[in-house]
Design an enzyme around this catalytic site. Structure first.
Site, PDB file in Angstrom:
ATOM      1  N   CYS A  46     -48.109   1.038  33.813  1.00 32.31           N
ATOM      2  CA  CYS A  46     -47.451   2.205  33.481  1.00 32.31           C
ATOM      3  C   CYS A  46     -47.825   3.351  34.335  1.00 32.31           C
ATOM      4  O   CYS A  46     -48.673   3.317  35.073  1.00 32.31           O
ATOM      5  CB  CYS A  46     -47.941   2.630  32.094  1.00 32.31           C
ATOM      6  SG  CYS A  46     -49.449   3.121  31.771  1.00 32.31           S
ATOM      7  N   CYS A  84     -55.559   2.887  30.081  1.00 32.07           N
ATOM      8  CA  CYS A  84     -55.085   2.792  31.498  1.00 32.07           C
ATOM      9  C   CYS A  84     -56.025   3.268  32.463  1.00 32.07           C
ATOM     10  O   CYS A  84     -56.238   2.675  33.606  1.00 32.07           O
ATOM     11  CB  CYS A  84     -53.730   3.626  31.399  1.00 32.07           C
ATOM     12  SG  CYS A  84     -52.517   3.543  30.043  1.00 32.07           S
ATOM     13  N   CYS A  99     -51.048  -4.389  26.647  1.00 28.71           N
ATOM     14  CA  CYS A  99     -49.895  -4.067  27.252  1.00 28.71           C
ATOM     15  C   CYS A  99     -49.202  -4.810  28.262  1.00 28.71           C
ATOM     16  O   CYS A  99     -48.253  -4.621  28.986  1.00 28.71           O
ATOM     17  CB  CYS A  99     -50.040  -2.532  27.633  1.00 28.71           C
ATOM     18  SG  CYS A  99     -51.138  -2.410  29.160  1.00 28.71           S
ATOM     19  N   ASP A 113     -50.227  -5.026  31.307  1.00 25.49           N
ATOM     20  CA  ASP A 113     -50.646  -4.343  32.744  1.00 25.49           C
ATOM     21  C   ASP A 113     -51.671  -4.642  33.610  1.00 25.49           C
ATOM     22  O   ASP A 113     -52.725  -4.973  32.979  1.00 25.49           O
ATOM     23  CB  ASP A 113     -50.647  -2.844  32.597  1.00 25.49           C
ATOM     24  CG  ASP A 113     -49.150  -2.432  31.997  1.00 25.49           C
ATOM     25  OD1 ASP A 113     -48.383  -2.874  31.923  1.00 25.49           O
ATOM     26  OD2 ASP A 113     -49.232  -1.035  31.450  1.00 25.49           O
TER      27      ASP A 113
HETATM   28 FE1  FES Z   1     -51.201  -0.581  29.785  1.00 28.46          FE
HETATM   29 FE2  FES Z   1     -51.052   1.940  30.685  1.00 28.46          FE
HETATM   30  S1  FES Z   1     -49.837   0.884  28.956  1.00 28.46           S
HETATM   31  S2  FES Z   1     -52.058   0.369  31.584  1.00 28.46           S
END
Ligand code: FES
Length: 123
Positions: free
Chosen positions: A58, A102, A33, A35
């Site tokens: 997110c 996450c 993702c 993140d």
């Molecule tokens: Fe990547 Fe939540 S979608 S940390």
């Protein structure tokens, strides 16, 4: 998609930012993702006196880092190391299955920060 508890933690996150004079820092990312989560802590006498996070991610990642930092403040290093992403999910009363990773970021960031603390201590 998210329950009320997650939305509350996302909208009013606790412990946002960076601990002044931190002596432990852990940064993790998820390749899929993209993140990123960073947790800083001030550890004294084996106790996590303070913890803060910066998360570029997110809503579940923000909620997880807020919850995880709140869970470790005042805990010993050993207690913090025992915190699993499932504990974070339980405190948040659940995350959607596609958002489990996450909460894993929070567990990993805590562990990395503690590793960093130990390496600063020469351990
Ligand atoms: Fe990547 Fe939540 S979608 S940390």
């Amino acid at each position: 998609m998210y329950n009320e508890k997650v939305m509350q933690a996302f909208q009013n996150p606790q412990n946002v930012g960076e601990v002044e004079n931190y002596n432990a820092i852990g940064t993790v990312g998820n390749e899929n993702c993209g993140d990123i989560m960073q947790i800083t802590m001030l550890i004294e006498d084996g106790i996590i006196k303070d913890a803060k996070f910066k998360t570029f991610g997110c809503a579940a990642a923000v909620a997880s880092s807020s919850t995880a930092t709140a869970m470790i403040i005042g805990k010993t290093i050993e207690e913090a190391l025992k915190i699993k992403n499932s504990d974070v999910i339980e405190t948040l009363e659940g995350l959607p299955p596609q958002k489990i990773h996450c909460s894993v970021l929070a567990e990993e960031a805590i562990k990395l920060a503690i590793e960093d603390y130990y390496s600063r201590q020469g351990k």
